[in-house]
Write an enzyme that holds these catalytic residues in place. Structure first.
Site, PDB file in Angstrom:
ATOM      1  N   CYS A  71      -2.834  10.558  11.010  1.00  0.00           N
ATOM      2  CA  CYS A  71      -1.779  11.380  10.402  1.00  0.00           C
ATOM      3  C   CYS A  71      -1.975  12.876  10.611  1.00  0.00           C
ATOM      4  O   CYS A  71      -1.024  13.652  10.444  1.00  0.00           O
ATOM      5  CB  CYS A  71      -1.665  11.077   8.916  1.00  0.00           C
ATOM      6  SG  CYS A  71      -3.228  11.078   8.032  1.00  0.00           S
TER       7      CYS A  71
ATOM      8  N   HIS B  82       0.165  17.001   4.763  1.00  0.00           N
ATOM      9  CA  HIS B  82      -0.979  17.565   5.491  1.00  0.00           C
ATOM     10  C   HIS B  82      -0.562  18.882   6.136  1.00  0.00           C
ATOM     11  O   HIS B  82       0.503  18.971   6.769  1.00  0.00           O
ATOM     12  CB  HIS B  82      -1.449  16.614   6.592  1.00  0.00           C
ATOM     13  CG  HIS B  82      -2.156  15.391   6.088  1.00  0.00           C
ATOM     14  ND1 HIS B  82      -2.384  15.137   4.748  1.00  0.00           N
ATOM     15  CD2 HIS B  82      -2.703  14.334   6.765  1.00  0.00           C
ATOM     16  CE1 HIS B  82      -3.042  13.992   4.624  1.00  0.00           C
ATOM     17  NE2 HIS B  82      -3.241  13.493   5.827  1.00  0.00           N
TER      18      HIS B  82
ATOM     19  N   SER C 194      -1.960  -8.697  -3.008  1.00  0.00           N
ATOM     20  CA  SER C 194      -0.686  -8.688  -3.730  1.00  0.00           C
ATOM     21  C   SER C 194       0.168  -9.916  -3.441  1.00  0.00           C
ATOM     22  O   SER C 194       1.385  -9.885  -3.596  1.00  0.00           O
ATOM     23  CB  SER C 194       0.091  -7.414  -3.388  1.00  0.00           C
ATOM     24  OG  SER C 194       0.222  -7.262  -1.981  1.00  0.00           O
TER      25      SER C 194
ATOM     26  N   GLY D 219       0.824  -1.204   0.000  1.00  0.00           N
ATOM     27  CA  GLY D 219       0.000   0.000   0.000  1.00  0.00           C
ATOM     28  C   GLY D 219       0.857   1.254   0.000  1.00  0.00           C
ATOM     29  O   GLY D 219       2.095   1.188   0.071  1.00  0.00           O
TER      30      GLY D 219
END
Length: 338
Positions: A128, A241, A40, A13
């Protein structure tokens, strides 16, 4: 530093790939690396000079590692983390699954590393957008207790995942070519737009992302009564961010003093010379480990207020780097059974 065997769940990811890069950059002492990814399996990735095949997560695999990093969906974390912990591995989880569990430490090493001492096999890292906020608040709070926080975020599309970044780029191209725009990841077009909607909304009018910031900040700061409000906005930026933060302190603090305190804080880099157009921006923070802080000034609406602008790479300090820093602290402090 001790050595250990690790598993990375969600290795392919957006966060997982950044995590693996940081693993190499910091020369993390892993004697064995197992990679897992639901969609995957069979894929080969080169990590620390070794070609590693992505596997399925199994109880046997988890029994063969000392440390499991999980950066997948909340449902995967809820299933895999307790299983790994029961097998004797320490879990560092990137999802919201366990963040508010009182038995699970919620950790940013520069802020509350001592919380690791009480871990019972599972450790969470914050959202985050929470991580850079508490890194701003902690050093100021140590000198002048924080009473109130208002945080408005400008969050990049990589926080949603690789599909969102792809959609933003495709929309941008279509708009510039006067083609119809398609929106699948977000409820509205994100290219050349802002969306004040991240995650589902609660009955109180706040989004889940905003409530994460509020509740996680209170837990990390060990202040359940901290007055905090947040508005989280998705912006057409690939990585990074940003946050506009207004802080109410117990007593007056000058911008000069606040700046001096922050310049000495670990993991923070102050960029603050607006007269010369020097301030944090996503293009500055991308690929960097530090949380960048600028536009530090006294709040004209609050005598005891300080206002600041913060930017960080949400895939690094907001996720992968924070997890690796926690693992390093566990090894240094001998908090794992190896």
């Amino acid at each position: 530093m001790q050595e250990c065997k690790i598993a990375v769940i969600g290795a392919t990811g957006a966060v997982g790939r950044v995590f693996l890069n940081i693993l190499e950059e910091r020369n993390f002492p892993a004697t064995s690396i197992r990679l897992c990814g639901k969609n995957s399996v069979g894929t080969n990735l080169k990590v620390m000079g070794e070609n590693i095949t992505v596997e399925e997560v199994t109880p046997k695999l988890l029994s063969e590692v000392n440390l499991a990093f999980i950066s997948a969906t909340t449902s995967v974390s809820k299933e895999v983390a307790p299983l790994a912990s029961a097998q004797g591995a320490v879990v560092i989880d990137d999802s919201s699954a366990f963040r508010m569990d009182p038995k699970v430490p919620l950790v940013v090493p520069e802020v509350n590393v001592e919380a690791l001492e009480t871990h019972q096999g599972i450790i969470s890292i914050p959202n985050c957008s929470t991580t850079p906020l508490v890194m701003l608040l902690k050093p100021l709070n140590a000198i002048n207790p924080v009473q109130r926080v208002i945080a408005d975020t400008y969050q990049s599309v990589s926080g949603t995942g690789a599909a969102a970044v792809k959609e933003m780029k495709a929309q941008s191209s279509d708009i510039l070519q006067n083609k119809p725009v398609k929106s699948d990841v977000y409820p509205h077009q994100i290219a050349f737009n802002l969306i004040p909607h991240i995650d589902d909304f609660h009955d109180n009018g706040y989004s889940n992302e905003e409530m994460k910031m509020i509740l996680e900040t209170r837990k990390i700061m060990e202040n359940p009564d901290l007055k905090i409000s947040a508005t989280c906005v998705r912006v057409p930026v690939s990585i990074g961010h940003s946050e506009s933060v207004h802080i109410g302190l117990s007593s007056h603090m000058s911008a000069t003093e606040a700046r001096s305190i922050l310049e000495s804080a670990p993991g923070i880099r102050v960029l603050d010379d607006p007269s010369d157009s020097v301030y944090p921006m996503p293009i500055v923070a991308e690929g960097q480990d530090d949380v960048y802080i600028g536009r530090i000034r006294e709040d004209l609406s609050e005598r005891n207020g300080i206002t600041a602008w913060i930017v960080s790479d949400n895939l690094r300090k907001g996720a992968g780097l924070n997890a690796i820093q926690i693992a390093e602290e566990l090894l240094v402090r001998d908090l794992m059974h190896l």
